[in-house]
Design an enzyme around this catalytic site. Structure first.
Site, PDB file in Angstrom:
ATOM      1  N   LYS A 181      14.251  11.427 -34.773  1.00 19.05           N
ATOM      2  CA  LYS A 181      15.249  12.135 -35.580  1.00 19.05           C
ATOM      3  C   LYS A 181      14.657  13.363 -36.278  1.00 19.05           C
ATOM      4  O   LYS A 181      15.384  14.270 -36.654  1.00 19.05           O
ATOM      5  CB  LYS A 181      15.894  11.182 -36.577  1.00 19.05           C
ATOM      6  CG  LYS A 181      16.797  10.156 -35.874  1.00 19.05           C
ATOM      7  CD  LYS A 181      17.567   9.291 -36.837  1.00 19.05           C
ATOM      8  CE  LYS A 181      18.609   8.445 -36.119  1.00 19.05           C
ATOM      9  NZ  LYS A 181      18.026   7.294 -35.412  1.00 19.05           N
TER      10      LYS A 181
HETATM   11  C1  LIG Z   1      18.630   6.615 -34.345  1.00 20.92           C
HETATM   12  C2  LIG Z   1      17.724   5.875 -33.420  1.00 20.92           C
HETATM   13  C3  LIG Z   1      18.130   5.502 -32.115  1.00 20.92           C
HETATM   14  C4  LIG Z   1      19.522   5.747 -31.596  1.00 20.92           C
HETATM   15  O1  LIG Z   1      19.804   7.092 -31.403  1.00 20.92           O
HETATM   16  P1  LIG Z   1      21.295   7.599 -31.149  1.00 20.92           P
HETATM   17  O2  LIG Z   1      21.195   9.062 -31.043  1.00 20.92           O
HETATM   18  O3  LIG Z   1      22.084   7.131 -32.337  1.00 20.92           O
HETATM   19  O4  LIG Z   1      21.768   6.971 -29.914  1.00 20.92           O
HETATM   20  C5  LIG Z   1      17.187   4.885 -31.303  1.00 20.92           C
HETATM   21  N1  LIG Z   1      15.943   4.597 -31.739  1.00 20.92           N
HETATM   22  C6  LIG Z   1      15.530   4.916 -32.985  1.00 20.92           C
HETATM   23  C7  LIG Z   1      14.158   4.558 -33.403  1.00 20.92           C
HETATM   24  C8  LIG Z   1      16.409   5.570 -33.865  1.00 20.92           C
HETATM   25  O5  LIG Z   1      15.983   5.881 -35.106  1.00 20.92           O
END
Ligand SMILES: *Cc1c(COP(=O)(O)O)cnc(C)c1O
Length: 465
Positions: free
Chosen positions: A114
């Site tokens: 993220k």
């Molecule tokens: C947010 C997250 C996901 C999922 O991502 P999306 O874009 O919501 O599908 C997967 N793995 C981790 C570690 C995350 O923080």
């Protein structure tokens, strides 16, 4: 570039990339997507194989900004956004076996993918806020990773205060401390006495409260934000071009551990832009609404079950509406009808013909906790430690057993989920240097009841500049 909304084709003309990015949700309740996606022919795609991450970022993002930003501004943002992503390559690939590679997206400041989106978002927000001499208060709810990535990206931002709600005692200690030990005057953490849905409900209510919103200048950074999705397109190009170039392949597949369908949708955008991607595997944990949808054509919500991969413990995948809009031939009335059906009946079903078309790209695979642990163990036998989310993606790639090479997105550093890792392999990954003292630093957060008016008062008294 023009943008439209999925709900009534609310039309945003050129020069308004800033509006799309700052606003998040369209005024009609829909999600923004470009009216037409930029397309690169094969020569143009392969030509980008020699670019650095930040150069590639600039080329791709520029195509979506219209005349809103110039290339040198994007390049400067890219340089600043990705300066803190490890010592060299911000998105390195490692081998799992001959046919599967792992794309490590966890070298950013908070050790999850993220960071790629939020570091960018903070800087692009600033560019627009500086131009208009405005300040904002960011408000967000988190089940763990988004909160820390957002706080890290916006801390000490002179134009933004940031207030993050997390469910009290329901995020891991490491995740909480990543948020609460950030020592910056513009950062506010609320531990809400409730669950993640309660946090999210409060944030949503505040964001649609026009009067309050106007007074406080609220902004959101949730996963439907177009800028967040867009930033994630870049590492699909970056990683695919590496393997296409070095392995002389014609096409690649991706396996994406997913919850909100943000990351997976970014992969689909890359494919639409001409990157030779064959399949995108939609890897879910036991909260398998998305993988079931791609298997059956039925999108049915049920209750969230807690798993070892909590960042994917989500039922309604908010970005999915963007794909649905396209499936339904860009008909906003139909999207509204399907989403209403979802709200009233808890499900909807698409035609077999649409499902057949979708399956040309998307394959759904659900992975339960036991199998997630098993895959973590078999990784460890190869001396690779993966976090449980990555393990879900890896397992899905092994299950799908595709002909061409598959790149698995590794979405978090294993240290973020060390209790699950420990359960699997009886060993804990070591803390990266910058987090060595996280368990002794002072924490700053306020525990609050699940009460809208108290939260409003808290925001009012803390969001001044
Ligand atoms: C947010 C997250 C996901 C999922 O991502 P999306 O874009 O919501 O599908 C997967 N793995 C981790 C570690 C995350 O923080």
């Amino acid at each position: 570039m023009n943008y439209i909304s999925t709900r009534n084709k609310y039309h945003i003309s050129d020069n308004n990339f800033s509006k799309i990015t700052m606003e998040g949700l369209a005024p009609d309740g829909g999600l923004y997507i470009p009216e037409n996606f930029p397309f690169l022919n094969s020569d143009e795609v392969y030509k980008m194989a020699n670019l650095s991450y930040t150069e590639l970022f600039t080329e791709i993002i520029y195509k979506f900004c219209g005349s809103c930003i110039n290339k040198s501004e994007i390049y400067q943002i890219a340089i600043n956004s990705y300066k803190d992503f490890g010592s060299g390559d911000p998105a390195p690939l490692t081998n799992y076996n001959n046919n599967i590679k792992i794309l490590e997206l966890y070298h950013g400041p908070t050790l999850a993918f993220k960071d790629f989106a939020l570091q960018f978002l903070s800087r692009i927000f600033n560019l627009f806020l500086d131009r208009n001499n405005k300040n904002i208060t960011i408000i967000g709810a988190t089940s763990g990773d988004t909160g820390s990535a957002a706080i890290e990206a916006f801390k000490n931002n002179p134009r933004a205060n940031i207030i993050i709600l997390h469910p009290k005692d329901k995020v891991s200690e490491f995740q909480r401390r990543q948020m609460t030990t950030v020592n910056a005057d513009n950062v506010f953490n609320i531990a809400l006495e409730g669950n993640f849905d309660d946090c999210q409900a409060i944030v949503k209510t505040l964001l649609v409260d026009k009067e309050f919103n106007k007074k406080q200048n609220l902004a959101s950074i949730n996963s439907i934000n177009w800028g967040r999705v867009l930033a994630q397109v870049v590492y699909y190009f970056y990683s695919a071009l590496k393997v296409l170039k070095f392995n002389k392949l014609k096409r690649v597949n991706f396996s994406v551990p997913t919850g909100n369908f943000g990351d997976a949708y970014a992969g689909y955008i890359a494919k639409k832009m001409g990157l030779p991607i064959n399949k995108i595997i939609i890897a879910t944990n036991s909260n398998d609404i998305l993988s079931k949808f791609f298997q059956t054509g039925i999108y049915r919500v049920s209750t969230v079950v807690p798993t070892l991969s909590p960042s994917m413990d989500i039922q309604v995948a908010s970005n999915f509406e963007r794909l649905l809009f396209e499936c339904l031939e860009y008909n906003p009335a139909l999207v509204t009808e399907y989403m209403t059906k979802l709200n009233t009946h808890g499900s909807f079903e698409i035609s077999k013909e649409i499902l057949y078309q979708l399956n040309k790209t998307f394959i759904g695979v659900g992975v339960n906790d036991d199998i997630t642990l098993e895959r973590m163990r078999s990784c460890y036998e190869k001396n690779i430690i993966v976090d449980p989310h990555t393990s879900v993606g890896l397992q899905a790639a092994c299950t799908a057993n595709l002909d061409d090479l598959c790149i698995v997105l590794s979405t978090a550093h294993p240290v973020k989920f060390s209790s699950a890792v420990n359960k699997a392999i009886n060993n804990s990954p070591s803390l990266p240097n910058k987090y060595k003292n996280i368990f002794t630093l002072n924490e700053k957060y306020k525990t609050m009841p699940n009460d809208l008016s108290e939260i409003k008062n808290f925001i009012s008294s803390n969001s001044s500049f």
